[in-house]
Write an enzyme that holds these catalytic residues in place. Structure first.
Site, mmCIF file in Angstrom:
data_model
loop_
_atom_site.group_PDB
_atom_site.id
_atom_site.type_symbol
_atom_site.label_atom_id
_atom_site.label_comp_id
_atom_site.label_asym_id
_atom_site.label_seq_id
_atom_site.Cartn_x
_atom_site.Cartn_y
_atom_site.Cartn_z
ATOM 1 N N SER A 1 0.847 -1.187 0.000
ATOM 2 C CA SER A 1 0.000 0.000 0.000
ATOM 3 C C SER A 1 0.878 1.230 0.000
ATOM 4 O O SER A 1 1.940 1.238 0.649
ATOM 5 C CB SER A 1 -0.898 0.019 1.243
ATOM 6 O OG SER A 1 -1.512 1.285 1.409
ATOM 7 N N TYR B 1 -1.903 -0.888 10.070
ATOM 8 C CA TYR B 1 -1.984 -1.200 8.639
ATOM 9 C C TYR B 1 -0.742 -0.699 7.906
ATOM 10 O O TYR B 1 -0.144 -1.424 7.107
ATOM 11 C CB TYR B 1 -3.244 -0.569 8.047
ATOM 12 C CG TYR B 1 -3.463 -0.886 6.591
ATOM 13 C CD1 TYR B 1 -3.975 -2.114 6.208
ATOM 14 C CD2 TYR B 1 -3.161 0.051 5.602
ATOM 15 C CE1 TYR B 1 -4.178 -2.415 4.865
ATOM 16 C CE2 TYR B 1 -3.362 -0.226 4.266
ATOM 17 C CZ TYR B 1 -3.877 -1.470 3.896
ATOM 18 O OH TYR B 1 -4.069 -1.758 2.570
#
Length: 249
Positions: free
Chosen positions: A143, A156
């Site tokens: 990401s 995350y």
């Protein structure tokens, strides 16, 4: 008409919906036999039926990335049906993991995110390698939050940073078999998993991209197909941001 992935068998985790389903659909359109894996059994079966109805060659298996036995069992079954040529490590815990700063973060949620996103990626790769053909390709989905340090999303962000680091180490270890391992870093994409993201965060991305606007799953799948194909056969250990120019690498 020939496709980039004709004759290849590719496993996609987290394939029931969102980015994973788009990957499965678009890789199948490029000629691959797709092995769809997800913990969401009903949605997985429905997605596989959709692709089969479109004439694609599809298999599907329920898998739990938090359970090493589940992962081993699934890849044993996949291996019994033949070798694979590619793996897309897409499955991850993303929904409901943000919104609090580092001082407020729940340690149990932190552990759960690491278990699925980091340990799960390692365990899936470990289970897949014995049935992966020499010269095959692994694509890890990271990401771009790990590149710009998105706030209020610490677990995350840390997990996706770990995926990027693991990609490089895996590439070194598997290079002797000419197995390539690369990562992509999508930007914030309009999928089910990001419906909870505040509107201002979506707006930050959409206004800040060099290619301004929303990012959709189909904007990402072409890069995955290319990394799985023979066109990228001398590329390994690399990170490719796919975010419309929100972050340059």
């Amino acid at each position: 008409m020939s496709g980039l992935l004709d004759g290849k068998r590719v496993v996609v985790t987290g394939a029931a919906r969102g980015l994973g389903f788009q990957f499965a659909q678009d890789l199948a359109a490029q000629g691959a036999c797709i092995v769809m894996c997800d913990i969401l059994a009903d949605e997985l079966a429905h997605g596989a039926q959709r692709l089969a109805a479109e004439g694609y060659n599809v298999e599907h298996y329920r898998i739990d990335l938090a359970c090493a036995d589940s992962i081993a069992s699934v890849f044993s079954a996949i291996g019994e049906r033949g070798r694979i040529d590619g793996l897309v490590n897409n499955a991850a815990l993303a929904t409901g993991v943000g919104g609090k700063d580092m001082m407020e973060y729940d340690p149990q949620l932190w552990d759960r995110v690491m278990q699925i996103n980091v340990k799960g990626t390692w365990l899936v790769t470990r289970a897949a390698v014995p049935c992966l053909n020499d010269g095959g390709s692994i694509v890890n989905v990271a990401s771009d939050t790990a590149l710009w340090g998105a706030p209020r999303l610490l677990a995350y962000v840390a997990s996706k940073g770990a995926v990027i680091a693991m990609t490089r180490s895996m590439a070194r270890e598997l290079g002797k078999r000419r197995i390539r391992v690369n990562a992509i870093a999508p930007g914030l994409t309009r999928v089910e998993a990001t419906e909870y993201v505040p509107a201002e965060r979506h707006q930050l991305y959409e206004n800040g991209r060099a290619l301004a606007g929303a990012q959709h799953p189909q904007d990402v799948s072409g890069s995955v197909a290319w990394l799985l194909s023979n066109l990228s056969e001398f590329i390994t250990g690399q990170l490719l941001p796919v975010n419309g120019g929100f972050i340059f690498n």
